[in-house]
Enzyme design. Structure first.
Site, mmCIF file in Angstrom:
data_model
loop_
_atom_site.group_PDB
_atom_site.id
_atom_site.type_symbol
_atom_site.label_atom_id
_atom_site.label_comp_id
_atom_site.label_asym_id
_atom_site.label_seq_id
_atom_site.Cartn_x
_atom_site.Cartn_y
_atom_site.Cartn_z
ATOM 1 N N GLU A 164 -5.835 -4.688 10.594
ATOM 2 C CA GLU A 164 -4.253 -3.440 10.692
ATOM 3 C C GLU A 164 -4.274 -2.843 12.086
ATOM 4 O O GLU A 164 -6.082 -1.757 12.067
ATOM 5 C CB GLU A 164 -4.094 -2.868 9.393
ATOM 6 C CG GLU A 164 -4.022 -3.271 8.159
ATOM 7 C CD GLU A 164 -3.351 -2.287 6.900
ATOM 8 O OE1 GLU A 164 -2.315 -2.627 6.690
ATOM 9 O OE2 GLU A 164 -4.411 -1.636 7.271
ATOM 10 N N ASN A 201 0.881 -1.124 0.218
ATOM 11 C CA ASN A 201 0.092 0.228 0.418
ATOM 12 C C ASN A 201 1.228 1.173 -0.248
ATOM 13 O O ASN A 201 1.572 1.440 0.788
ATOM 14 C CB ASN A 201 -1.053 0.000 1.343
ATOM 15 C CG ASN A 201 -2.035 1.521 1.285
ATOM 16 O OD1 ASN A 201 -1.593 2.091 0.637
ATOM 17 N ND2 ASN A 201 -2.185 1.385 2.848
ATOM 18 N N LYS A 209 0.066 4.295 -0.219
ATOM 19 C CA LYS A 209 -0.718 5.739 -0.305
ATOM 20 C C LYS A 209 -0.222 6.294 -1.113
ATOM 21 O O LYS A 209 -0.129 6.587 -1.643
ATOM 22 C CB LYS A 209 -0.077 6.299 1.968
ATOM 23 C CG LYS A 209 -0.312 4.116 2.257
ATOM 24 C CD LYS A 209 0.186 4.610 4.395
ATOM 25 C CE LYS A 209 -0.339 3.589 4.652
ATOM 26 N NZ LYS A 209 0.377 3.593 6.044
ATOM 27 N N HIS A 234 -9.671 1.756 4.972
ATOM 28 C CA HIS A 234 -8.539 1.761 5.479
ATOM 29 C C HIS A 234 -8.415 2.934 6.811
ATOM 30 O O HIS A 234 -9.075 3.718 6.974
ATOM 31 C CB HIS A 234 -7.645 2.120 4.163
ATOM 32 C CG HIS A 234 -5.493 2.268 5.310
ATOM 33 N ND1 HIS A 234 -5.598 3.043 6.192
ATOM 34 C CD2 HIS A 234 -4.531 1.297 5.130
ATOM 35 C CE1 HIS A 234 -3.694 2.861 6.348
ATOM 36 N NE2 HIS A 234 -3.528 1.944 5.280
HETATM 37 P P1 PGA Z 1 2.495 0.375 7.811
HETATM 38 O O1 PGA Z 1 1.439 0.935 7.309
HETATM 39 O O2 PGA Z 1 2.882 -0.962 6.935
HETATM 40 O O3 PGA Z 1 3.485 1.994 7.527
HETATM 41 O O4 PGA Z 1 2.318 0.269 9.369
HETATM 42 C C1 PGA Z 1 0.393 -0.114 6.615
HETATM 43 C C2 PGA Z 1 -1.045 0.213 6.266
HETATM 44 O O5 PGA Z 1 -1.591 1.274 6.573
HETATM 45 O O6 PGA Z 1 -1.471 -0.474 5.437
#
Ligand code: PGA
Length: 247
Positions: free
Chosen positions: A165, A7, A9, A96
């Site tokens: 998550e 992901n 972002k 999310h």
């Molecule tokens: P992270 O993010 O691996 O940077 O903790 C995971 C996510 O938000 O999908």
């Protein structure tokens, strides 16, 4: 089948495709390649070009969100499931915690899932408790509520993946301990079985997964894969996660 989902972002410009080229060339040489699927969710701006580039290759592209309407509407800056599918994406994240904290409600999320499925997108539905819910022993009830408010038995479970998550773990470097994570993933699958009868959709873990802590996760067989944020922006880290998982 395991999933390694990156992901991105708010990261990435056209030349960032080099990261995926490296992951793709690793995957095509990897003897374990038939055991897992790689999906990347770049920002909307890159979906079409990434889909075209990786057509006939084994990297699948998804979006990070979708609007809760079907096709076209007069919502400025919104992108519908129909539009996402029209440029060839196969998956979308829904729910999310970044988007929940910006106002996505259960009702909106249910429409997102419904319209995404209707437009032939597979849905990666994200759930997770926050720090205070965890502290107050509300993890199980929070997850049950998030699942049952949004997922309906009429939805095609074959096209749904759930990503657990914990919010306190995202981007913090903190991860659940093995025993808690095992219990929580069993709980999630149990709730999913009550919604969908019999088989549960795949359940992934996400939150600070990296090439060093993946060893801890590989022992939990209930976890069907990983949603990886920060570490998915580096081809080396992402590849090392897969390598270490199958070591
Ligand atoms: P992270 O993010 O691996 O940077 O903790 C995971 C996510 O938000 O999908």
């Amino acid at each position: 089948m395991k999933y390694f989902i990156g992901n991105w972002k708010m990261f990435g410009v056209p030349r960032s495709i080099n990261i995926l080229n490296k992951i793709n060339s690793f995957r095509s040489r990897d003897k374990n390649r038939n055991k897992y699927r790689v999906i990347i969710t770049p920002p909307y701006t890159l979906i079409e070009s990434f889909v075209k580039h990786f057509r006939n290759k084994k990297i699948m592209i998804g979006s990070q969100n979708c609007y809760q309407k079907d096709q076209f509407s007069s919502n400025t800056a919104a992108v519908s499931p129909y539009m996402i599918r029209s440029v060839g994406a196969k998956y979308t994240l829904v729910g999310h915690s970044d988007n929940r904290s910006e106002g996505d409600t259960d009702l909106m999320l249910r429409d997102k899932v419904k319209f995404a499925l209707r437009n032939n997108l597979k849905v990666i539905f994200c759930i997770g408790e926050n720090k205070s819910q965890k502290k107050n022993n509300k993890t199980f009830s929070t997850l049950r509520r998030q699942l049952t408010k949004v997922l309906k038995k009429e939805f095609n479970k074959k096209n749904i993946i759930v990503a657990y998550e914990p919010i306190w773990s995202i981007g913090t470097g903190k991860i659940p301990n093995q025993k808690d994570l095992l219990k929580t993933s069993i709980h999630i699958k149990k709730v999913l079985k009550t919604i969908f009868r019999k088989n549960s959709p795949a359940v992934l873990y996400g939150g600070s997964v990296d090439e060093n802590n993946i060893d801890m996760f590989r022992e939990i067989k209930e976890i069907d894969g990983f949603l990886i944020g920060g570490a998915s922006k580096s081809s080396k880290k992402f590849i090392d996660i897969i390598k270490n998982y199958y070591r």
